[in-house]
Design a protein around this motif. Sequence first.
Motif, PDB file in Angstrom:
ATOM      1  N   ASP A  37      21.628  42.301 103.805  1.00  0.00           N
ATOM      2  CA  ASP A  37      20.514  41.560 103.623  1.00  0.00           C
ATOM      3  C   ASP A  37      19.220  42.704 104.116  1.00  0.00           C
ATOM      4  OD1 ASP A  37      21.660  39.321 102.948  1.00  0.00           O
ATOM      5  OD2 ASP A  37      21.610  38.283 104.963  1.00  0.00           O
ATOM      6  N   ILE A  38      18.552  42.869 103.091  1.00  0.00           N
ATOM      7  CA  ILE A  38      17.382  43.929 103.278  1.00  0.00           C
ATOM      8  C   ILE A  38      16.030  42.982 103.485  1.00  0.00           C
ATOM      9  CG2 ILE A  38      16.083  45.765 102.386  1.00  0.00           C
ATOM     10  CD1 ILE A  38      18.731  46.026 100.668  1.00  0.00           C
ATOM     11  N   PRO A  39      15.355  43.248 104.878  1.00  0.00           N
ATOM     12  CA  PRO A  39      14.243  42.494 105.004  1.00  0.00           C
ATOM     13  C   PRO A  39      13.010  43.002 103.879  1.00  0.00           C
ATOM     14  CG  PRO A  39      14.319  44.198 106.659  1.00  0.00           C
ATOM     15  CD  PRO A  39      15.683  43.962 105.931  1.00  0.00           C
ATOM     16  N   LYS A  40      12.343  42.038 103.439  1.00  0.00           N
ATOM     17  CA  LYS A  40      11.117  42.398 102.313  1.00  0.00           C
ATOM     18  C   LYS A  40       9.753  42.784 103.086  1.00  0.00           C
ATOM     19  CE  LYS A  40      12.270  39.841  98.499  1.00  0.00           C
ATOM     20  NZ  LYS A  40      11.639  38.762  97.713  1.00  0.00           N
ATOM     21  N   ARG A  41       8.736  43.584 102.521  1.00  0.00           N
ATOM     22  CA  ARG A  41       7.690  44.021 103.268  1.00  0.00           C
ATOM     23  C   ARG A  41       7.974  44.705 104.757  1.00  0.00           C
ATOM     24  NH1 ARG A  41       7.027  39.465 100.641  1.00  0.00           N
ATOM     25  NH2 ARG A  41       7.787  38.198 102.434  1.00  0.00           N
ATOM     26  N   ARG A  42       9.224  45.608 104.538  1.00  0.00           N
ATOM     27  CA  ARG A  42       9.539  46.436 105.674  1.00  0.00           C
ATOM     28  C   ARG A  42       9.916  47.681 105.282  1.00  0.00           C
ATOM     29  NH1 ARG A  42       7.354  42.700 107.535  1.00  0.00           N
ATOM     30  NH2 ARG A  42       7.885  41.393 109.363  1.00  0.00           N
ATOM     31  N   LEU A  43      10.020  48.838 106.139  1.00  0.00           N
ATOM     32  CA  LEU A  43      10.390  50.120 105.706  1.00  0.00           C
ATOM     33  C   LEU A  43      11.899  50.124 105.977  1.00  0.00           C
ATOM     34  CD1 LEU A  43      10.367  53.237 105.012  1.00  0.00           C
ATOM     35  CD2 LEU A  43       9.274  53.870 107.255  1.00  0.00           C
ATOM     36  N   THR A  44      12.703  50.115 105.102  1.00  0.00           N
ATOM     37  CA  THR A  44      14.308  50.282 105.393  1.00  0.00           C
ATOM     38  C   THR A  44      14.891  51.644 105.121  1.00  0.00           C
ATOM     39  OG1 THR A  44      14.530  48.041 105.071  1.00  0.00           O
ATOM     40  CG2 THR A  44      16.376  49.286 104.999  1.00  0.00           C
ATOM     41  N   VAL A  45      15.413  52.399 105.938  1.00  0.00           N
ATOM     42  CA  VAL A  45      16.011  53.797 105.577  1.00  0.00           C
ATOM     43  C   VAL A  45      17.450  53.617 105.707  1.00  0.00           C
ATOM     44  CG1 VAL A  45      16.358  55.956 106.447  1.00  0.00           C
ATOM     45  CG2 VAL A  45      14.222  54.789 106.630  1.00  0.00           C
ATOM     46  N   PHE A  46      18.086  54.267 104.246  1.00  0.00           N
ATOM     47  CA  PHE A  46      19.597  54.017 104.177  1.00  0.00           C
ATOM     48  C   PHE A  46      19.985  55.442 104.584  1.00  0.00           C
ATOM     49  CE2 PHE A  46      17.569  51.025 101.638  1.00  0.00           C
ATOM     50  CZ  PHE A  46      18.486  50.130 101.575  1.00  0.00           C
ATOM     51  N   THR A  47      21.149  55.487 105.510  1.00  0.00           N
ATOM     52  CA  THR A  47      21.662  56.793 106.000  1.00  0.00           C
ATOM     53  C   THR A  47      23.220  56.754 105.758  1.00  0.00           C
ATOM     54  OG1 THR A  47      21.932  55.806 108.143  1.00  0.00           O
ATOM     55  CG2 THR A  47      19.873  56.928 107.967  1.00  0.00           C
ATOM     56  N   GLY A  48      23.797  57.964 106.113  1.00  0.00           N
ATOM     57  CA  GLY A  48      25.189  57.965 105.792  1.00  0.00           C
ATOM     58  C   GLY A  48      25.341  59.681 105.366  1.00  0.00           C
ATOM     59  N   VAL A 463      16.635  51.278 114.713  1.00  0.00           N
ATOM     60  CA  VAL A 463      16.892  52.685 115.047  1.00  0.00           C
ATOM     61  C   VAL A 463      17.531  52.760 116.523  1.00  0.00           C
ATOM     62  CG1 VAL A 463      16.087  54.952 115.520  1.00  0.00           C
ATOM     63  CG2 VAL A 463      15.161  53.613 113.642  1.00  0.00           C
ATOM     64  N   ALA A 464      17.065  52.118 117.454  1.00  0.00           N
ATOM     65  CA  ALA A 464      17.722  51.986 118.878  1.00  0.00           C
ATOM     66  C   ALA A 464      19.211  51.561 118.801  1.00  0.00           C
ATOM     67  CB  ALA A 464      16.999  51.180 119.721  1.00  0.00           C
ATOM     68  N   GLY A 465      19.276  50.613 117.802  1.00  0.00           N
ATOM     69  CA  GLY A 465      20.922  50.086 117.721  1.00  0.00           C
ATOM     70  C   GLY A 465      21.913  51.175 116.987  1.00  0.00           C
ATOM     71  N   LEU A 466      21.252  51.751 116.038  1.00  0.00           N
ATOM     72  CA  LEU A 466      21.832  52.940 115.293  1.00  0.00           C
ATOM     73  C   LEU A 466      22.118  53.759 116.367  1.00  0.00           C
ATOM     74  CD1 LEU A 466      22.643  54.450 112.869  1.00  0.00           C
ATOM     75  CD2 LEU A 466      20.894  55.505 112.665  1.00  0.00           C
ATOM     76  N   ARG A 467      21.408  54.359 117.312  1.00  0.00           N
ATOM     77  CA  ARG A 467      21.570  55.366 118.324  1.00  0.00           C
ATOM     78  C   ARG A 467      22.994  55.174 119.223  1.00  0.00           C
ATOM     79  NH1 ARG A 467      16.005  56.512 118.460  1.00  0.00           N
ATOM     80  NH2 ARG A 467      15.790  58.857 118.202  1.00  0.00           N
ATOM     81  N   ALA A 468      23.050  53.762 119.268  1.00  0.00           N
ATOM     82  CA  ALA A 468      24.013  53.136 120.280  1.00  0.00           C
ATOM     83  C   ALA A 468      25.408  52.892 119.612  1.00  0.00           C
ATOM     84  CB  ALA A 468      23.655  51.994 121.098  1.00  0.00           C
ATOM     85  N   SER A 469      25.528  52.972 118.153  1.00  0.00           N
ATOM     86  CA  SER A 469      26.169  52.303 117.474  1.00  0.00           C
ATOM     87  C   SER A 469      27.851  53.080 117.398  1.00  0.00           C
ATOM     88  CB  SER A 469      25.730  52.194 116.020  1.00  0.00           C
ATOM     89  OG  SER A 469      25.588  53.458 115.402  1.00  0.00           O
ATOM     90  N   GLY A 470      27.668  54.546 117.615  1.00  0.00           N
ATOM     91  CA  GLY A 470      28.715  55.246 117.575  1.00  0.00           C
ATOM     92  C   GLY A 470      29.137  55.571 116.130  1.00  0.00           C
ATOM     93  N   THR A 471      28.286  55.415 115.275  1.00  0.00           N
ATOM     94  CA  THR A 471      28.633  55.858 113.723  1.00  0.00           C
ATOM     95  C   THR A 471      28.483  57.233 113.766  1.00  0.00           C
ATOM     96  OG1 THR A 471      26.582  55.441 113.067  1.00  0.00           O
ATOM     97  CG2 THR A 471      27.979  53.475 112.836  1.00  0.00           C
ATOM     98  N   ILE A 472      28.678  58.017 112.777  1.00  0.00           N
ATOM     99  CA  ILE A 472      28.545  59.224 112.566  1.00  0.00           C
ATOM    100  C   ILE A 472      26.894  59.658 112.577  1.00  0.00           C
ATOM    101  CG2 ILE A 472      28.832  61.283 110.953  1.00  0.00           C
ATOM    102  CD1 ILE A 472      31.489  60.185 109.870  1.00  0.00           C
ATOM    103  N   THR A 473      26.385  58.830 111.815  1.00  0.00           N
ATOM    104  CA  THR A 473      24.724  59.081 111.947  1.00  0.00           C
ATOM    105  C   THR A 473      24.257  58.755 113.178  1.00  0.00           C
ATOM    106  OG1 THR A 473      24.767  58.247 109.443  1.00  0.00           O
ATOM    107  CG2 THR A 473      22.652  58.439 110.944  1.00  0.00           C
ATOM    108  N   GLY A 474      24.712  57.705 113.910  1.00  0.00           N
ATOM    109  CA  GLY A 474      24.343  57.451 115.127  1.00  0.00           C
ATOM    110  C   GLY A 474      24.726  58.658 116.393  1.00  0.00           C
TER     111      GLY A 474
END
Length: 793
Positions: A37-48, A463-474
Amino acid sequence: MGKVQDRQLPPAHPADSHDVLRVHGARENNLKDISVDIPKRRLTVFTGVSGSGKSSLVFSTIAAESQRLINETYSAFVQGFMPTLARPDVDVLEGLTTAIIVDQQRMGSDPRSTVGTATDANAMLRILFSRLGRPHLGPPNAFSFNTAPVRASGAITVERGAAKTVRKTFTRAGGMCPVCEGRGRVSDIDLAELFDDSKSLAQGALSIPGYTSGGWNYRLYAASGFVDPDTPIREYTEKQLQDFLYHEPVRMKIAGINMTYEGLIPRIRSSMLAKDREGMQPHVREFVDRAVTFATCPDCAGTRLNEAARSSRIATRSIADVCAMQISDLAGWIRGIEEPSVAPLLDALGATLDSFTEIGLGYLSLDRASSTLSGGEAQRVKMVRQLGSSLTDVTYVFDEPTTGLHPHDIQRMNDLLLRLRDKGNTVLVVEHKPGIIAVADHVIDLGPGAGTGGGTVCFEGSVAGLRASGTITGRHLDDRASLKAAVRRPTGTLEIRGADTHNLRDVDVDIPLGVLVVVTGVAGSGKSSLVHGSIPPGRGVVSVDQAPIRGSRRSNPATYSGLLEPIRKAFAKANGVKPALFSANSEGACPNCNGAGVVYTDLAMMAGVATTCDECDGKRFDASVLEYRLAGRDISQVLAMSVAEAGSFFGGGEARTPAAHAVLERLADVGLGYLTLGQPLTALSGGERQRLKLATHLADRGGVYVLDEPTAGLHLADIAQLLGLLDRLVDAGKSVIVVEHHQAVMAHADWIIDLGPGAGRDGGRVVFEGTPADLAGARSTLTGEHLAAYVGA
């Protein structure tokens, strides 16, 4: 009595519930039935990591379906003239809005396409000169180098309502230079490279690509009747030679077919030289480089305009003069024109020119050919059109907008993306750079690996959640490279003296050899002009530029890298048959699908359907070919292997093939061990294509490697592998020169050459030479400041 306000909140309107772009069950390319689910009228970045499925989700699913649905709003008649788009492999796509794709594709190869024509700035300038230019020439077309002036005589009836008038002459104003036809350059053809005059046409005198004996182009001349195909060309009479080389186009019957005959020279000019060099096929480009000499047009001095268009001026400047100005200077010149009659036009033109400066392209000029722009510059030129748009609630899709940007310019790009979002638009960005990820409202991380190891959603959130996520990007988001404790000592120097290509200001610099050298500086400072203009490929120099690799669905890593050739020979030797049997593009192709693996069904104005071939089950080869084996595997099974698996297969045992193993090692060295050998090039991501190109060039013999932004398309986790590859090249005795903005590559260098201090006219000088530690310690340049901040110096 004051206005009474209802303090109660109004009930939610049903229209306000559509604030999410919902993707359910996406399976395009390597996507594994994912839902987001991608929020509208927001800036969404796709990483990986590169190849994880970002482009498959954003471009091949969301943007492709939006485009397909828009096309379906047209009538069936109009759709018949439009490209047919198949529906992406996805169960549900809800909440789509109009998608505007701003990618890094080249902006066309027409030599008449310029920065000005691509952004409407040139059109506005033509209107301005048609109103204010003196002497007055007429309508805006009088200043267009894409329009030739025409004057015709005869009876022409013009109807306006019930009134009819007969005109004896017809004129159309145009600004095209009559000598170069609006290209700015003329060509001189070496006849010795076109044919061997000691031979006849029947003996194969023509040495032009596509003109071999028996082909259509050969038959055009051999059967025309103008020349004898059995007479050596040097024995032609003067009239025969004139007809053969320069005859005007004439419609006639040749070999029983109505064809247009024209001389060899005008035919080559129209079929080959009318295209931009970068848009030619490699073998045609090689022929053109060998046979044709290009020079600036002597009549228009490269301005593309005829004498009349150059004679009309506004305040001492012609339209050619202003198009040659740096855009940042041109914006100031436009603001200095005070003429109420064209005030709205001046405002619109000034706003467009200011957008160039805001986006970091103020160093360009409007007469710059579009084909000479890098991928990053081309993408930002396309952005100029969108910045002044009145459209809202649009989905903007960006493919790595930081490509080609210095760290100093990334904040400016962030501001532009946020500006588009704040106008009420949905902004989707595929990006690796932490600077862009940091300003995202929402992040979707795909992976965990690449190819078959990716295609799943690893994280959705902030972004804060990504940092703490433990994924390769995080885990790699806050990675920082450290400066090297010791740098290598050079084994020699490459002297460059008086470099003045484009904006370079008579630059003298010594590039150390035998070490890793990084040439850096803000976008437009002159890096590529210095490196590619002073160190041309050839004679021991291997150059890997940013030009995208081209390939059809039939092309794959095995064919592009040259790997298929030793594999075919190994199969042929083991089975005592011809190598051509083991090519799906040759004798071994499945007769039902012609080696494509799929059968295409044309449904007229509806999207065509591609179905897996029933005969070969998608394997592309004839059944008889699959009976031949090498170490127990048939050719289709080998092409279904990953690079890593094939490396083990061809590295030893019965299938040992040193030539194939060497190519596979190079592919693994650039981090493509997961790729399938037979995977179509059209299914590869931009980063994968860039690395495939780099791996292929590693086979070229040379002592100096010149790489132009090799980190383009690379994930943070892949940078370390690239640095290891560069180190191995240097340790093997090679000299590596890298044009790069990434601070991790700068920190790893042995020597840095920094150009600047600004872009365009404000650049073109060497502002620093030395080690990364000295650059970070001095902080004397923009690059030094950002490198110091990156390494924590």
